[in-house]
Design a protein around this motif. Structure first.
Motif, PDB file in Angstrom:
ATOM      1  N   LEU A 152     -14.375 -20.615 -20.685  1.00 34.65           N
ATOM      2  CA  LEU A 152     -14.998 -19.546 -19.901  1.00 34.65           C
ATOM      3  C   LEU A 152     -14.172 -19.247 -18.650  1.00 34.65           C
ATOM      4  N   ALA A 153     -13.644 -20.276 -18.005  1.00 38.47           N
ATOM      5  CA  ALA A 153     -12.791 -20.059 -16.833  1.00 38.47           C
ATOM      6  C   ALA A 153     -11.540 -19.266 -17.205  1.00 38.47           C
ATOM      7  N   THR A 154     -10.995 -19.526 -18.383  1.00 34.30           N
ATOM      8  CA  THR A 154      -9.822 -18.778 -18.842  1.00 34.30           C
ATOM      9  C   THR A 154     -10.168 -17.320 -19.097  1.00 34.30           C
ATOM     10  N   VAL A 155     -11.320 -17.085 -19.713  1.00 35.77           N
ATOM     11  CA  VAL A 155     -11.759 -15.708 -19.979  1.00 35.77           C
ATOM     12  C   VAL A 155     -11.930 -14.929 -18.679  1.00 35.77           C
ATOM     13  N   ILE A 156     -12.375 -15.607 -17.625  1.00 28.37           N
ATOM     14  CA  ILE A 156     -12.546 -14.947 -16.326  1.00 28.37           C
ATOM     15  C   ILE A 156     -11.201 -14.728 -15.642  1.00 28.37           C
ATOM     16  N   SER A 157     -10.338 -15.725 -15.701  1.00 27.04           N
ATOM     17  CA  SER A 157      -9.132 -15.726 -14.871  1.00 27.04           C
ATOM     18  C   SER A 157      -8.013 -14.860 -15.425  1.00 27.04           C
ATOM     19  N   PRO A 192      -8.068 -26.572  -1.280  1.00 23.29           N
ATOM     20  CA  PRO A 192      -8.525 -27.762  -2.012  1.00 23.29           C
ATOM     21  C   PRO A 192      -9.532 -27.388  -3.091  1.00 23.29           C
ATOM     22  N   SER A 193      -9.547 -28.151  -4.158  1.00 25.03           N
ATOM     23  CA  SER A 193     -10.432 -27.833  -5.277  1.00 25.03           C
ATOM     24  C   SER A 193     -11.905 -27.936  -4.889  1.00 25.03           C
ATOM     25  N   ILE A 194     -12.232 -28.844  -3.970  1.00 26.61           N
ATOM     26  CA  ILE A 194     -13.633 -28.988  -3.573  1.00 26.61           C
ATOM     27  C   ILE A 194     -14.134 -27.731  -2.869  1.00 26.61           C
ATOM     28  N   VAL A 195     -13.225 -27.033  -2.174  1.00 27.55           N
ATOM     29  CA  VAL A 195     -13.612 -25.790  -1.502  1.00 27.55           C
ATOM     30  C   VAL A 195     -13.976 -24.727  -2.536  1.00 27.55           C
ATOM     31  N   ALA A 196     -13.220 -24.666  -3.623  1.00 24.14           N
ATOM     32  CA  ALA A 196     -13.559 -23.732  -4.701  1.00 24.14           C
ATOM     33  C   ALA A 196     -14.919 -24.063  -5.290  1.00 24.14           C
ATOM     34  N   GLY A 197     -15.205 -25.349  -5.463  1.00 23.92           N
ATOM     35  CA  GLY A 197     -16.508 -25.741  -5.976  1.00 23.92           C
ATOM     36  C   GLY A 197     -17.635 -25.379  -5.031  1.00 23.92           C
ATOM     37  N   LEU A 222     -13.510 -23.083 -11.286  1.00 28.83           N
ATOM     38  CA  LEU A 222     -12.180 -23.313 -11.847  1.00 28.83           C
ATOM     39  C   LEU A 222     -11.361 -22.029 -11.889  1.00 28.83           C
ATOM     40  N   SER A 223     -12.029 -20.896 -12.102  1.00 31.70           N
ATOM     41  CA  SER A 223     -11.291 -19.625 -12.127  1.00 31.70           C
ATOM     42  C   SER A 223     -10.696 -19.305 -10.761  1.00 31.70           C
ATOM     43  N   VAL A 224     -11.357 -19.734  -9.691  1.00 31.79           N
ATOM     44  CA  VAL A 224     -10.800 -19.543  -8.352  1.00 31.79           C
ATOM     45  C   VAL A 224      -9.477 -20.290  -8.218  1.00 31.79           C
ATOM     46  N   LEU A 225      -9.373 -21.441  -8.872  1.00 33.47           N
ATOM     47  CA  LEU A 225      -8.132 -22.213  -8.840  1.00 33.47           C
ATOM     48  C   LEU A 225      -7.099 -21.671  -9.820  1.00 33.47           C
ATOM     49  N   MET A 226      -7.557 -21.077 -10.922  1.00 36.11           N
ATOM     50  CA  MET A 226      -6.634 -20.587 -11.949  1.00 36.11           C
ATOM     51  C   MET A 226      -6.011 -19.249 -11.587  1.00 36.11           C
ATOM     52  N   ALA A 279      -1.755 -23.007 -16.324  1.00 39.58           N
ATOM     53  CA  ALA A 279      -2.904 -22.879 -15.418  1.00 39.58           C
ATOM     54  C   ALA A 279      -4.107 -23.626 -15.982  1.00 39.58           C
ATOM     55  N   ILE A 280      -4.302 -23.539 -17.293  1.00 32.58           N
ATOM     56  CA  ILE A 280      -5.396 -24.286 -17.924  1.00 32.58           C
ATOM     57  C   ILE A 280      -5.178 -25.785 -17.757  1.00 32.58           C
ATOM     58  N   ALA A 281      -3.952 -26.235 -17.984  1.00 32.50           N
ATOM     59  CA  ALA A 281      -3.640 -27.657 -17.822  1.00 32.50           C
ATOM     60  C   ALA A 281      -3.839 -28.110 -16.388  1.00 32.50           C
ATOM     61  N   ARG A 282      -3.655 -27.202 -15.428  1.00 30.73           N
ATOM     62  CA  ARG A 282      -3.805 -27.558 -14.022  1.00 30.73           C
ATOM     63  C   ARG A 282      -5.263 -27.808 -13.640  1.00 30.73           C
ATOM     64  N   VAL A 283      -6.222 -27.097 -14.270  1.00 31.42           N
ATOM     65  CA  VAL A 283      -7.624 -27.194 -13.862  1.00 31.42           C
ATOM     66  C   VAL A 283      -8.466 -28.051 -14.795  1.00 31.42           C
ATOM     67  N   ILE A 284      -7.952 -28.396 -15.975  1.00 31.15           N
ATOM     68  CA  ILE A 284      -8.782 -29.098 -16.948  1.00 31.15           C
ATOM     69  C   ILE A 284      -9.162 -30.493 -16.464  1.00 31.15           C
ATOM     70  N   GLY A 285      -8.399 -31.050 -15.546  1.00 34.01           N
ATOM     71  CA  GLY A 285      -8.696 -32.380 -15.051  1.00 34.01           C
ATOM     72  C   GLY A 285      -9.380 -32.417 -13.699  1.00 34.01           C
ATOM     73  N   GLU A 286      -9.806 -31.262 -13.178  1.00 33.53           N
ATOM     74  CA  GLU A 286     -10.470 -31.230 -11.873  1.00 33.53           C
ATOM     75  C   GLU A 286     -11.848 -31.896 -11.947  1.00 33.53           C
ATOM     76  N   THR A 287     -12.145 -32.696 -10.937  1.00 35.86           N
ATOM     77  CA  THR A 287     -13.413 -33.432 -10.920  1.00 35.86           C
ATOM     78  C   THR A 287     -14.379 -32.902  -9.872  1.00 35.86           C
ATOM     79  N   ALA A 288     -13.897 -32.736  -8.637  1.00 38.71           N
ATOM     80  CA  ALA A 288     -14.787 -32.359  -7.536  1.00 38.71           C
ATOM     81  C   ALA A 288     -15.532 -31.051  -7.791  1.00 38.71           C
ATOM     82  N   PRO A 289     -14.875 -29.970  -8.221  1.00 36.69           N
ATOM     83  CA  PRO A 289     -15.628 -28.724  -8.448  1.00 36.69           C
ATOM     84  C   PRO A 289     -16.706 -28.863  -9.528  1.00 36.69           C
TER      85      PRO A 289
END
Length: 367
Positions: A152-157, A192-197, A222-226, A279-289
């Motif tokens: 879904l994040a990919t479809v948005i981004s 930072p990823s937590i800010v996106a979350g 995640l789309s904010v990061l992608m 970009a997908i590989a960059r966000v797939i491991g995000e935890t905080a958001p």
């Protein structure tokens, strides 16, 4: 072989180290390094470090005596470059080795990829530890949640990022709006990823209501990061499309939007696809958001727009932080390492996929 040929060969090889010189120096460096470490306490890392220093000093000194200062400096620079590469490679090799050693036992556990944590309590873990049986519980729900949220994040981004890149390259020029977009994209790249979350959570709290945690909220985070990654990679790919292709299309009377759609994008599609995959590989491991926006679940949730949803990063986090059985955390650690191995495999597959996509969609050359 005649004496003349021998003299010519000697003249050509005079002042050069023999081809076996690096191997001889390496063997001596390893032996001397092992002897030194045996006196002060042997360990593999120290042995490698001392041997590398001895190898560099020995090879450079030998080259200086035989070949002169210029060749010695060249070999010193080569040793430093190779050494820097090996030092940079050590953390990656160490991480992969550690995850493999600790993750394979969890990965080969029956049902690990096909079951969830629904109904798994500390009693099961205590029984597995005390009786030596199989560890119950798997990552199917987290794996499914990771795929749904990332998709879904990919479809948005991708549409937003690609259209933004097209505007910057094809229409923006030096307009103030294009400069403002470039500035904010650069800023978004470093947030930072937590800010996106927190942004996604606050937005949905205001629009939908307090306490809204779903996979869709996580996908927005995640789309904010992608988006910045997609914009930057697509922009660079569109810039390298030769202007001659655009001018040839315009000369045939083709409109600009159709030129972009039929000429520019197909030419740059391999690089764009690679950028999206990375970009997908960059966000797939995000935890905080994910923790802030999707929460954590132990059951399978097929509805990305309703209910809490698990993902692989949050599964690893909760298994380590809150073991299913606090008195016997071993099974939880095994599940966490197995999930970490699966996550690394996914990231590696995405990177390999990016290379494959770039090769498949690259413009064909030749007559």
């Amino acid at each position: 072989m005649t004496a003349t040929a021998v003299r010519k060969r000697s003249a050509l090889t005079k002042g050069q180290l023999p081809k076996f010189a690096p191997y001889v120096v390496l063997a001596v460096a390893l032996i001397v390094g092992a002897a030194i470490l045996a006196l002060i306490g042997f360990n593999a890392f120290g042995w490698g470090l001392v041997s590398a220093i001895l190898f560099t000093v020995g090879l450079v000194a030998w080259s200086g005596v035989v070949e002169g200062a210029r060749k010695a400096k060249d070999k010193l620079a080569t040793c430093l470059v190779v050494g820097a590469f090996l030092v940079a490679l050590l953390p990656l090799v160490s991480v992969i080795w550690t995850v493999l050693v600790n993750g394979i036992p969890g990965l080969v556990t029956p049902g690990f990829l096909s079951t969830s944590m629904n109904g798994v309590t500390g009693a099961y873990d205590n029984k597995a530890v005390e009786e030596g049986g199989a560890v119950f519980g798997g990552i199917y729900h987290a794996l499914l949640g990771t795929v749904q949220i990332t998709l879904l994040a990919t479809v948005i981004s991708v549409p937003v990022g690609l259209l933004t890149a097209i505007y910057l390259v094809e229409y923006g020029a030096d307009r103030p709006l294009a400069k403002a977009i470039t500035f904010f994209v650069d800023v978004m790249t470093g947030i930072p990823s937590i800010v996106a979350g927190l942004f996604a959570a606050a937005f949905f709290f205001a629009v939908v209501g307090p306490g809204t945690k779903t996979g869709a909220v996580a996908a927005v985070a995640l789309s904010v990061l992608m988006i910045p990654v997609v914009v930057r990679s697509s922009e660079e790919m569109l810039k390298i499309v030769p202007n001659e292709l655009r001018e040839a299309s315009y000369a045939l009377g083709v409109r600009k939007w159709r030129t972009i759609l039929k000429v520019v994008i197909p030419t740059a599609i391999s690089g764009i696809a690679s950028g999206v995959t990375l970009a997908i590989a960059r966000v797939i491991g995000e935890t905080a958001p994910i923790l802030v926006t999707a929460g954590f679940a132990t059951t399978i949730n097929n509805n990305v727009f309703g209910g809490w949803m698990a993902s692989l990063p949050t599964f690893i986090y909760t298994q380590i932080l809150n073991p299913t059985s606090p008195s016997n955390p071993g099974p939880s650690d095994q599940r966490a390492w197995g999930a970490a191995l699966v996550l690394i495999i996914l990231v590696m597959l995405l990177n390999l996929g990016a290379r494959l996509i770039a090769r498949l969609f690259a413009p064909k050359t030749g007559r």
